[in-house]
Design a protein around this motif. Structure first.
Motif, short mmCIF file in Angstrom:
data_model
loop_
_atom_site.label_atom_id
_atom_site.label_comp_id
_atom_site.label_asym_id
_atom_site.label_seq_id
_atom_site.Cartn_x
_atom_site.Cartn_y
_atom_site.Cartn_z
N SER A 17 64.20 -34.14 12.66
CA SER A 17 63.64 -33.82 11.35
C SER A 17 62.23 -34.36 11.24
O SER A 17 61.97 -35.50 11.58
N GLY A 18 61.33 -33.52 10.75
CA GLY A 18 59.97 -33.98 10.51
C GLY A 18 59.92 -35.07 9.46
O GLY A 18 58.99 -35.86 9.42
N THR A 19 60.94 -35.15 8.62
CA THR A 19 61.00 -36.20 7.60
C THR A 19 61.09 -37.57 8.25
O THR A 19 60.44 -38.52 7.82
N GLY A 20 61.93 -37.69 9.29
CA GLY A 20 62.07 -38.97 9.98
C GLY A 20 60.87 -39.31 10.83
O GLY A 20 60.39 -40.43 10.86
N GLY A 21 60.35 -38.32 11.54
CA GLY A 21 59.19 -38.53 12.38
C GLY A 21 59.43 -39.57 13.46
O GLY A 21 60.57 -39.91 13.79
N ILE A 22 58.33 -40.11 13.99
CA ILE A 22 58.41 -41.08 15.07
C ILE A 22 57.21 -42.02 15.01
O ILE A 22 56.16 -41.66 14.49
N LYS A 23 57.40 -43.23 15.52
CA LYS A 23 56.28 -44.16 15.65
C LYS A 23 56.50 -45.03 16.88
O LYS A 23 57.63 -45.25 17.31
N TYR A 24 55.39 -45.48 17.47
CA TYR A 24 55.40 -46.32 18.66
C TYR A 24 54.53 -47.55 18.44
O TYR A 24 53.53 -47.49 17.71
N ALA A 25 54.91 -48.64 19.11
CA ALA A 25 54.14 -49.89 19.05
C ALA A 25 54.36 -50.64 20.35
O ALA A 25 55.24 -50.31 21.15
N VAL A 44 57.01 -51.31 25.34
CA VAL A 44 56.79 -50.14 24.48
C VAL A 44 58.00 -50.02 23.58
O VAL A 44 59.14 -50.10 24.04
N GLN A 45 57.75 -49.84 22.27
CA GLN A 45 58.84 -49.72 21.30
C GLN A 45 58.73 -48.44 20.50
O GLN A 45 57.64 -47.91 20.31
N VAL A 46 59.88 -47.97 19.99
CA VAL A 46 59.96 -46.73 19.22
C VAL A 46 60.80 -46.97 17.97
O VAL A 46 61.69 -47.83 17.96
N ALA A 47 60.52 -46.20 16.93
CA ALA A 47 61.32 -46.20 15.70
C ALA A 47 61.05 -44.90 14.94
O ALA A 47 60.15 -44.15 15.29
N GLN A 48 61.84 -44.68 13.91
CA GLN A 48 61.54 -43.56 13.01
C GLN A 48 60.35 -43.95 12.15
O GLN A 48 60.20 -45.11 11.76
N ASN A 49 59.52 -42.98 11.83
CA ASN A 49 58.39 -43.21 10.94
C ASN A 49 58.89 -43.48 9.52
O ASN A 49 58.41 -44.38 8.84
N THR A 50 59.86 -42.70 9.08
CA THR A 50 60.50 -42.86 7.77
C THR A 50 62.00 -42.80 8.01
O THR A 50 62.48 -41.90 8.72
N SER A 51 62.74 -43.73 7.43
CA SER A 51 64.18 -43.75 7.63
C SER A 51 64.80 -42.42 7.23
O SER A 51 64.57 -41.91 6.13
N ASN A 52 65.57 -41.84 8.16
CA ASN A 52 66.17 -40.54 7.95
C ASN A 52 67.47 -40.46 8.72
O ASN A 52 67.59 -41.03 9.81
N ALA A 53 68.44 -39.75 8.21
CA ALA A 53 69.76 -39.67 8.84
C ALA A 53 69.81 -38.77 10.06
O ALA A 53 70.85 -38.63 10.69
N SER A 54 68.71 -38.15 10.43
CA SER A 54 68.69 -37.34 11.65
C SER A 54 68.11 -38.16 12.80
O SER A 54 67.38 -39.12 12.58
#
Length: 162
Positions: A65-73, A136-146
């Motif tokens: 889902s584009g709502t959840g998105g992705i982020k890296y740090a 390298v770490q990953v997470a959702q950009n915005t919390s989302n159930a997908s």
């Protein structure tokens, strides 16, 4: 005549073999679901000693889902940086998002996007003043159930240049 081993071999630049260039590959897909908390991308960890490094991460992903998105740090364990300069490109099916970062703080977003990102490339340089590890770490950009998934096939290359 004794030949130097890889452990103690020093090249013409005074760099010790073994930590000059590291290429790591993802060993397990990592799924984020309903969380913006960072998690290590399994296998993408490099050991660094004081010096200047060039890095490049290639991170295939699937985002339901584009709502959840992705982020890296990056997460630093013991490692301390005095400088970091990076540019990240995130590719969707029809567009590219670009983000520049100069922060040396652990777990600060290097790339963040509220879209269905299928591949992210992060490249830059960092100056390490205290050795340790860089993950390298990953997470959702915005919390989302997908699901947001860092897929197998990712890589993290770290090369000591000074």
């Amino acid at each position: 005549m004794a030949y130097p081993t890889k452990r103690n071999l020093v090249n013409k630049f005074g760099l010790t073999a073994g930590l000059d260039k590291q290429i790591r590959r993802t060993s397990t897909a990592v799924t984020a679901n309903a969380t913006v908390t960072y998690a290590n991308v399994t296998g993408l960890s490099a050991t660094v000693i004081p010096g200047t490094y060039r890095f490049r991460a290639v991170l295939p992903s699937t985002v339901a889902s584009g709502t959840g998105g992705i982020k890296y740090a990056f997460n630093y364990t013991t490692a301390v940086l005095s400088a970091l300069q990076s540019t990240a490109k995130g590719f969707t099916a029809s567009a590219v998002a670009v983000q520049a970062t100069t922060t040396t703080t652990t777990q600060t977003d290097l790339f963040t996007q509220a879209a269905v990102v299928i591949l992210t490339e992060i490249e830059g340089t960092m100056v390490v003043t205290t050795g340790g590890t860089v993950d390298v770490q990953v997470a959702q950009n915005t919390s989302n159930a997908s699901n947001t998934v860092a897929l197998l096939g990712g890589s993290f290359e770290v090369t000591r240049i000074a």
